[in-house]
Design an enzyme around this catalytic site. Structure first.
Site, PDB file in Angstrom:
ATOM      1  N   LYS A  89     -27.761 -16.928 -88.930  1.00 23.31           N
ATOM      2  CA  LYS A  89     -27.180 -16.522 -87.637  1.00 23.31           C
ATOM      3  C   LYS A  89     -26.987 -15.010 -87.614  1.00 23.31           C
ATOM      4  CE  LYS A  89     -26.875 -20.554 -85.741  1.00 23.31           C
ATOM      5  NZ  LYS A  89     -27.770 -20.883 -84.603  1.00 23.31           N
ATOM      6  N   ARG A  90     -27.738 -14.322 -88.446  1.00 27.17           N
ATOM      7  CA  ARG A  90     -27.707 -12.847 -88.525  1.00 27.17           C
ATOM      8  C   ARG A  90     -26.295 -12.334 -88.786  1.00 27.17           C
ATOM      9  NH1 ARG A  90     -32.029 -15.054 -88.971  1.00 27.17           N
ATOM     10  NH2 ARG A  90     -33.888 -14.464 -87.768  1.00 27.17           N
ATOM     11  N   LEU A 125     -20.006 -10.556 -82.701  1.00 24.42           N
ATOM     12  CA  LEU A 125     -19.317 -11.796 -82.336  1.00 24.42           C
ATOM     13  C   LEU A 125     -20.297 -12.968 -82.242  1.00 24.42           C
ATOM     14  CD1 LEU A 125     -16.793 -13.210 -81.037  1.00 24.42           C
ATOM     15  CD2 LEU A 125     -17.678 -12.415 -78.840  1.00 24.42           C
ATOM     16  N   GLU A 175     -17.849  -2.887 -85.040  1.00 23.05           N
ATOM     17  CA  GLU A 175     -16.378  -2.801 -85.106  1.00 23.05           C
ATOM     18  C   GLU A 175     -15.890  -3.064 -86.533  1.00 23.05           C
ATOM     19  OE1 GLU A 175     -14.236  -4.066 -81.264  1.00 23.05           O
ATOM     20  OE2 GLU A 175     -15.863  -5.514 -81.475  1.00 23.05           O
ATOM     21  N   GLU A 184     -22.114  -5.094 -75.615  1.00 25.57           N
ATOM     22  CA  GLU A 184     -21.094  -5.785 -74.814  1.00 25.57           C
ATOM     23  C   GLU A 184     -21.319  -5.594 -73.316  1.00 25.57           C
ATOM     24  OE1 GLU A 184     -20.531  -4.273 -77.645  1.00 25.57           O
ATOM     25  OE2 GLU A 184     -19.046  -5.376 -78.808  1.00 25.57           O
ATOM     26  N   GLY A 207     -13.717  -6.261 -78.734  1.00 24.88           N
ATOM     27  CA  GLY A 207     -12.432  -6.932 -78.940  1.00 24.88           C
ATOM     28  C   GLY A 207     -11.955  -6.875 -80.372  1.00 24.88           C
TER      29      GLY A 207
HETATM   30  C1  1HE Z   1     -26.468 -15.423 -82.868  1.00 24.04           C
HETATM   31  C2  1HE Z   1     -26.041 -14.101 -82.661  1.00 24.04           C
HETATM   32  C3  1HE Z   1     -24.729 -13.917 -82.121  1.00 24.04           C
HETATM   33  C4  1HE Z   1     -28.019 -14.020 -83.486  1.00 24.04           C
HETATM   34  N1  1HE Z   1     -24.007 -15.003 -81.844  1.00 24.04           N
HETATM   35  N2  1HE Z   1     -25.715 -16.465 -82.576  1.00 24.04           N
HETATM   36  N3  1HE Z   1     -24.092  -9.567 -80.277  1.00 24.04           N
HETATM   37  C5  1HE Z   1     -25.290  -9.436 -79.698  1.00 24.04           C
HETATM   38  O1  1HE Z   1     -25.413  -9.369 -78.488  1.00 24.04           O
HETATM   39  C6  1HE Z   1     -26.474  -9.412 -80.631  1.00 24.04           C
HETATM   40  C7  1HE Z   1     -27.247 -10.693 -80.476  1.00 24.04           C
HETATM   41  N4  1HE Z   1     -28.283 -10.830 -81.498  1.00 24.04           N
HETATM   42  C8  1HE Z   1     -29.462 -10.153 -81.448  1.00 24.04           C
HETATM   43  O2  1HE Z   1     -29.683  -9.276 -80.626  1.00 24.04           O
HETATM   44  C9  1HE Z   1     -30.482 -10.537 -82.475  1.00 24.04           C
HETATM   45  O3  1HE Z   1     -30.161 -11.826 -82.964  1.00 24.04           O
HETATM   46  C10 1HE Z   1     -30.573  -9.560 -83.681  1.00 24.04           C
HETATM   47  C11 1HE Z   1     -31.193  -8.243 -83.211  1.00 24.04           C
HETATM   48  C12 1HE Z   1     -29.218  -9.298 -84.314  1.00 24.04           C
HETATM   49  C13 1HE Z   1     -31.477 -10.191 -84.771  1.00 24.04           C
HETATM   50  O4  1HE Z   1     -32.728 -10.563 -84.210  1.00 24.04           O
HETATM   51  P1  1HE Z   1     -33.655 -11.601 -85.002  1.00 24.04           P
HETATM   52  O5  1HE Z   1     -34.957 -11.676 -84.256  1.00 24.04           O
HETATM   53  O6  1HE Z   1     -33.705 -11.204 -86.424  1.00 24.04           O
HETATM   54  O7  1HE Z   1     -32.882 -13.002 -84.973  1.00 24.04           O
HETATM   55  P2  1HE Z   1     -32.727 -14.058 -83.757  1.00 24.04           P
HETATM   56  O8  1HE Z   1     -33.947 -14.923 -83.711  1.00 24.04           O
HETATM   57  O9  1HE Z   1     -32.364 -13.372 -82.481  1.00 24.04           O
HETATM   58  O10 1HE Z   1     -31.464 -14.894 -84.217  1.00 24.04           O
HETATM   59  C14 1HE Z   1     -31.506 -15.839 -85.261  1.00 24.04           C
HETATM   60  C15 1HE Z   1     -30.442 -16.882 -84.967  1.00 24.04           C
HETATM   61  O11 1HE Z   1     -29.167 -16.252 -84.962  1.00 24.04           O
HETATM   62  C16 1HE Z   1     -30.610 -17.484 -83.570  1.00 24.04           C
HETATM   63  O12 1HE Z   1     -30.119 -18.794 -83.631  1.00 24.04           O
HETATM   64  P3  1HE Z   1     -31.134 -20.046 -83.727  1.00 24.04           P
HETATM   65  O13 1HE Z   1     -30.253 -21.235 -83.742  1.00 24.04           O
HETATM   66  O14 1HE Z   1     -32.024 -19.943 -82.515  1.00 24.04           O
HETATM   67  O15 1HE Z   1     -31.918 -19.842 -85.003  1.00 24.04           O
HETATM   68  C17 1HE Z   1     -29.649 -16.661 -82.733  1.00 24.04           C
HETATM   69  O16 1HE Z   1     -29.208 -17.337 -81.557  1.00 24.04           O
HETATM   70  C18 1HE Z   1     -28.518 -16.477 -83.715  1.00 24.04           C
HETATM   71  N5  1HE Z   1     -27.709 -15.322 -83.369  1.00 24.04           N
HETATM   72  N6  1HE Z   1     -27.020 -13.258 -83.055  1.00 24.04           N
HETATM   73  C19 1HE Z   1     -24.506 -16.252 -82.072  1.00 24.04           C
HETATM   74  N7  1HE Z   1     -24.212 -12.717 -81.928  1.00 24.04           N
HETATM   75  C20 1HE Z   1     -14.682  -9.157 -80.890  1.00 24.04           C
HETATM   76  S1  1HE Z   1     -15.650  -8.838 -79.553  1.00 24.04           S
HETATM   77  C21 1HE Z   1     -17.206  -8.359 -80.147  1.00 24.04           C
HETATM   78  C22 1HE Z   1     -18.204  -8.467 -79.050  1.00 24.04           C
HETATM   79  C23 1HE Z   1     -19.594  -8.507 -79.581  1.00 24.04           C
HETATM   80  O17 1HE Z   1     -19.850  -8.519 -80.749  1.00 24.04           O
HETATM   81  S2  1HE Z   1     -20.811  -8.508 -78.378  1.00 24.04           S
HETATM   82  C24 1HE Z   1     -22.290  -8.393 -79.278  1.00 24.04           C
HETATM   83  C25 1HE Z   1     -22.852  -9.727 -79.591  1.00 24.04           C
END
Ligand code: 1HE
Length: 267
Positions: free
Chosen positions: A34-35, A73, A121, A141, A149
């Protein structure tokens, strides 16, 4: 719950591991599938670990398994929360990350791949950030319709300024590990695969300082930096005098004056 790493480290969830190596600990985010997205269990696990660090641990290295430090998150947990639950969720991150920033030992974060959203964060709560060349920083975000957050509004402007943080959140701009050097996000830039070794080297150096000095640097410096100059100078004078009265400090100064301690050289 996974079994305890060894000595008296707290039990950790499966999404975290800890190795106690001499007087440093190496904590690893372990949800690479889940990265290393931060779910409630992982955040609570971080809090438990940092709140109950074994007494002899003097510095901690925090890193992530797989291709990325952390995707922030866990977005799957966000969809069901109402407003009150959202406030409590953010507060739970604040509590956990406070245990990192204002805990018992300085923390060196080792970053690679995505260091985004809550992952950034988390990295901002550490005291030193070692970034491998693959690391990149982002605050997605804005585009997700949410807001930081995990203390990002407090910690990130201190590192990079309000204007830069606003731009990252509004436009989704990313910065490379190398760009992060000039901005204050990357403290050390290293080649791919070299981050952990550098992190351990730095943690061992930190662990060699006196406990009193490390405490003053971690706990007093950030607070003094926020004080008005008058109060800040008074506080600094008091802390300087407490530190130098420590017998351990006196011994170290004597060692230097009697040519037993190393000189400060540029390596
Ligand atoms: C996740 C998450 C996640 C991956 N929550 N499941 N964060 C984001 O907006 C970043 C979202 N993630 C990405 O942009 C990409 O996943 C990455 C650039 C980090 C990595 O890409 P990649 O191609 O290596 O992996 P992937 O195919 O996108 O993800 C692999 C799996 O991890 C996939 O699940 P699967 O069941 O389909 O295998 C994704 O859905 C899962 N995954 N990132 C849940 N973030 C206290 S407030 C803080 C607010 C925030 O942090 S907002 C930013 C959120």
């Amino acid at each position: 719950m996974a079994k305890k790493p060894n000595r008296s480290a707290p039990a950790l969830p499966a999404s975290l591991s800890a190795e106690l190596r001499g007087n440093i600990a190496i904590v690893t985010l372990k949800r690479p599938h889940k990265r290393n997205a931060l779910d409630d269990t992982t955040v609570l696990g971080l809090q438990s670990f940092f709140a109950a660090l074994p007494k002899d641990i003097k510095a901690v290295v925090l890193n992530g398994e797989g291709q990325h430090f952390s995707a922030g998150l866990d977005l799957t947990e966000l969809t069901e929360r109402n407003t009150a639950e959202g406030v409590e969720h953010s507060a739970s991150w604040h509590r956990a990350f406070q245990h990192i920033e204002f805990g018992k030992a300085p923390v060196v974060a080792v970053l690679h791949g995505a260091v985004v959203g809550g992952g950034l964060e988390l990295a901002a709560a550490a005291h030193v950030r070692v970034a491998e060349s693959s690391a990149y920083y982002a605050l997605p975000e804005g585009s997700r319709g949410i807001y930081v957050g995990g203390g990002g509004s407090v910690r990130l402007p201190r590192l990079i300024g309000v204007a830069r943080m606003m731009d990252m959140m509004l436009t989704g701009r990313t910065y490379s590990a190398e760009e992060g050097l000039a901005m204050g996000l990357t403290t050390y830039l290293v080649e791919a695969g070299k981050g952990l070794a550098k992190g351990v080297e730095l943690a061992q150096r930190i662990a060699g300082n006196t406990e009193l000095t490390n405490f003053a640097i971690m706990h007093a410096l950030p607070r003094i930096a926020e004080m008005a100059p008058g109060s800040g100078f008074a506080m600094e004078a008091l802390i300087a005098s407490i530190a130098q009265a420590d017998p351990e400090a006196k011994g170290r100064l004597k060692d230097f004056l009697e040519k037993r301690a190393p000189k400060v050289t540029r390596s």
